[in-house]
Write a protein that holds these residues in place. Structure first.
Motif, short mmCIF file in Angstrom:
data_model
loop_
_atom_site.label_atom_id
_atom_site.label_comp_id
_atom_site.label_asym_id
_atom_site.label_seq_id
_atom_site.Cartn_x
_atom_site.Cartn_y
_atom_site.Cartn_z
N LEU A 1 0.82 -1.22 0.00
CA LEU A 1 0.00 0.00 0.00
C LEU A 1 0.85 1.26 0.00
CD1 LEU A 1 -2.63 -1.15 2.64
CD2 LEU A 1 -2.76 -1.37 0.16
N GLY A 2 2.13 1.12 -0.28
CA GLY A 2 2.99 2.29 -0.43
C GLY A 2 3.79 2.67 0.79
N LEU A 3 3.55 2.01 1.93
CA LEU A 3 4.31 2.31 3.15
C LEU A 3 5.54 1.42 3.16
CD1 LEU A 3 1.30 2.63 5.61
CD2 LEU A 3 2.61 4.47 4.54
N ILE A 4 6.50 1.79 2.34
CA ILE A 4 7.65 0.95 2.06
C ILE A 4 8.86 1.84 1.78
CG2 ILE A 4 7.15 0.87 -0.42
CD1 ILE A 4 8.09 -2.00 -0.47
N GLY A 5 10.05 1.28 1.94
CA GLY A 5 11.26 2.00 1.55
C GLY A 5 12.05 2.54 2.72
N ALA A 6 13.27 2.96 2.42
CA ALA A 6 14.18 3.52 3.43
C ALA A 6 14.03 5.04 3.49
CB ALA A 6 15.62 3.14 3.07
N GLN A 7 14.65 5.64 4.48
CA GLN A 7 14.67 7.09 4.67
C GLN A 7 13.27 7.70 4.64
OE1 GLN A 7 17.40 8.28 1.50
NE2 GLN A 7 19.10 8.27 2.95
N TRP B 1 3.79 11.49 -8.66
CA TRP B 1 4.82 11.52 -7.61
C TRP B 1 4.97 10.13 -7.00
CZ3 TRP B 1 6.14 16.24 -4.29
CH2 TRP B 1 7.03 15.91 -3.26
N THR B 2 3.85 9.52 -6.65
CA THR B 2 3.87 8.20 -6.02
C THR B 2 4.53 7.17 -6.93
OG1 THR B 2 1.85 8.70 -4.79
CG2 THR B 2 2.41 6.38 -5.06
N TRP B 3 4.18 7.19 -8.19
CA TRP B 3 4.75 6.23 -9.14
C TRP B 3 6.26 6.40 -9.26
CZ3 TRP B 3 6.32 7.90 -14.32
CH2 TRP B 3 6.84 6.85 -15.09
N ARG B 4 6.72 7.65 -9.38
CA ARG B 4 8.15 7.87 -9.53
C ARG B 4 8.92 7.56 -8.26
NH1 ARG B 4 9.77 10.46 -14.30
NH2 ARG B 4 11.79 9.70 -13.58
N ALA B 5 8.30 7.78 -7.11
CA ALA B 5 8.98 7.56 -5.83
C ALA B 5 8.95 6.10 -5.40
CB ALA B 5 8.37 8.43 -4.74
N GLY B 6 7.92 5.36 -5.80
CA GLY B 6 7.78 3.98 -5.36
C GLY B 6 7.28 3.83 -3.94
N SER B 7 6.78 4.91 -3.36
CA SER B 7 6.19 4.88 -2.02
C SER B 7 5.34 6.12 -1.87
CB SER B 7 7.27 4.84 -0.92
OG SER B 7 7.89 6.11 -0.79
N ILE B 8 4.61 6.22 -0.75
CA ILE B 8 3.76 7.40 -0.53
C ILE B 8 4.32 8.33 0.53
CG2 ILE B 8 1.66 6.25 -1.33
CD1 ILE B 8 0.85 5.86 1.60
N TRP B 9 5.51 8.07 1.06
CA TRP B 9 6.04 8.91 2.14
C TRP B 9 6.21 10.36 1.70
CZ3 TRP B 9 5.35 6.72 6.52
CH2 TRP B 9 5.48 5.34 6.66
N GLY B 10 6.80 10.57 0.53
CA GLY B 10 7.04 11.93 0.07
C GLY B 10 5.77 12.69 -0.23
N VAL B 11 4.84 12.04 -0.93
CA VAL B 11 3.61 12.74 -1.31
C VAL B 11 2.72 13.00 -0.10
CG1 VAL B 11 2.14 10.74 -1.86
CG2 VAL B 11 1.93 12.86 -3.18
N MET B 12 2.82 12.16 0.93
CA MET B 12 2.09 12.45 2.17
C MET B 12 2.57 13.77 2.77
SD MET B 12 2.14 8.59 3.76
CE MET B 12 1.60 9.02 5.41
N GLY B 13 3.88 13.96 2.80
CA GLY B 13 4.42 15.21 3.32
C GLY B 13 4.05 16.39 2.45
N TRP B 14 4.13 16.20 1.13
CA TRP B 14 3.80 17.28 0.20
C TRP B 14 2.36 17.75 0.40
CZ3 TRP B 14 -0.02 17.32 -3.53
CH2 TRP B 14 -0.04 18.47 -4.36
N HIS B 15 1.44 16.83 0.49
CA HIS B 15 0.03 17.16 0.66
C HIS B 15 -0.20 17.93 1.95
CE1 HIS B 15 -4.32 15.44 0.03
NE2 HIS B 15 -4.35 16.69 0.46
N ALA B 16 0.48 17.52 3.02
CA ALA B 16 0.33 18.21 4.31
C ALA B 16 0.86 19.64 4.24
CB ALA B 16 1.04 17.42 5.40
N GLY B 17 2.05 19.80 3.67
CA GLY B 17 2.63 21.14 3.57
C GLY B 17 1.81 22.05 2.70
#
Length: 313
Positions: A88-94, A211-227
């Protein structure tokens, strides 16, 4: 052959067909959140039009209904589709680094949009840093940030984590983009809204999918949406998706003076043609940007992970 954009772990339950997945999403979100919407109105923190009466009411509106939505989708994915959280996208390092980078980019993009509208004559500036004269206002501005982080995280988990990956597994990446963006647009629809606002919601969904597709996770886009949400509401005291936070501006108090097509009207700067253009250009950039030039530390333009038959849009 099954396509995946996150973890390639197989699902062991039933996935709804690609065309049915937006309907399942809409039903899960509606049935889980509506009781809380009525409850918040009943206790008096939300008015009959769905507008929070105070910053406290806005915080509750960001937490309770969205907690129910997120829980409903997780239960569905866990017990019906029988999928791991990694799919579900909650994956990856950093993860924290990607989230914070996304948060900063979201703040920067929304600030750029608002400043562009201001320079084009859509706003008149009034007080500078008015929130700093009120410790109570600063308190609520600070409290709203984690509330927006939670709300945005749940939305991205639902639309770009679960729905995007479900439709992609069932058909292909294009179907995932369309299903996710259509459901997102439908759930942000209200009667008699301008077509411009519908276009904005769909464009927003496409950008988040890219964004999600290019990143391979949803961590970055979650932050973007919040900001993106937080700085619009607290930074300039303008509406965010039609909601008023009832707080003085953290940066500059702006008053709309231009036409709605420029300022976004009651919906706020998100529905400005300038904002729509910004998101459309950013979406195109994410889709065509050469993969070798990725800024992987930001979790943005890295190619989709673990895709058995990757296709572009």
């Amino acid at each position: 052959m099954t396509q995946t954009i996150f973890s390639p772990e197989p699902h062991r339950g039933w996935l709804p067909w690609a065309w049915l997945s937006p309907v399942v999403c809409i039903l899960l979100v509606a049935f889980s959140s509506v009781p809380f919407d009525f409850g918040l109105e009943w206790i008096g923190v939300i008015d009959a039009k769905g507008q929070p009466r105070s910053a406290f009411g806005f915080c509750l509106n960001l937490l309770l209904p969205f907690a129910a939505m997120g829980a409903a989708v997780w239960v569905w994915s866990r017990f019906v589709e029988r999928r791991s959280i990694a799919t579900l996208g909650l994956i990856g390092a950093q993860r924290l680094r990607k989230h914070l980078a996304g948060l900063a980019i979201g703040v920067g993009m929304m600030a750029l949009s608002i400043m562009s509208i201001w320079l084009a004559g859509g706003y008149v500036g009034k007080d500078v840093l008015p929130a700093f004269s009120s410790p109570t206002s600063l308190f609520w501005i600070a409290v709203l940030l984690p509330c927006f982080i939670f709300q945005a995280g749940v939305e991205e988990f639902i639309f770009r984590g679960w729905l995007l990956s479900t439709a992609t597994r069932r058909w292909n990446l294009t179907a995932g983009f369309v299903a996710s963006s259509c459901a997102f647009t439908f759930l942000h629809f209200s009667p008699h809204q301008p077509v411009r606002e519908i276009i904005m919601a769909f464009t927003f969904g496409l950008f988040a999918c890219a964004w999600t597709w290019r990143a391979g996770s949803i961590w970055g886009v979650m932050g973007w949406h919040a900001g993106w949400n937080w700085i619009a509401g607290v930074g300039f005291a303008v509406p965010i998706t039609g909601f008023d936070l009832h707080l003085p501006a953290l940066i500059v108090q702006l008053t709309p003076t231009g036409p709605d097509i420029l300022t976004g009207g009651p919906a706020g700067p998100e529905s400005s043609v300038l904002t729509i253009g910004l998101l459309a250009a950013a979406t195109l950039l994410l889709l065509i940007w050469p993969r070798g030039l990725s800024a992987s530390t930001q979790g943005i333009p890295a190619p989709g992970r673990d895709t058995t038959t990757q296709e572009t849009i």
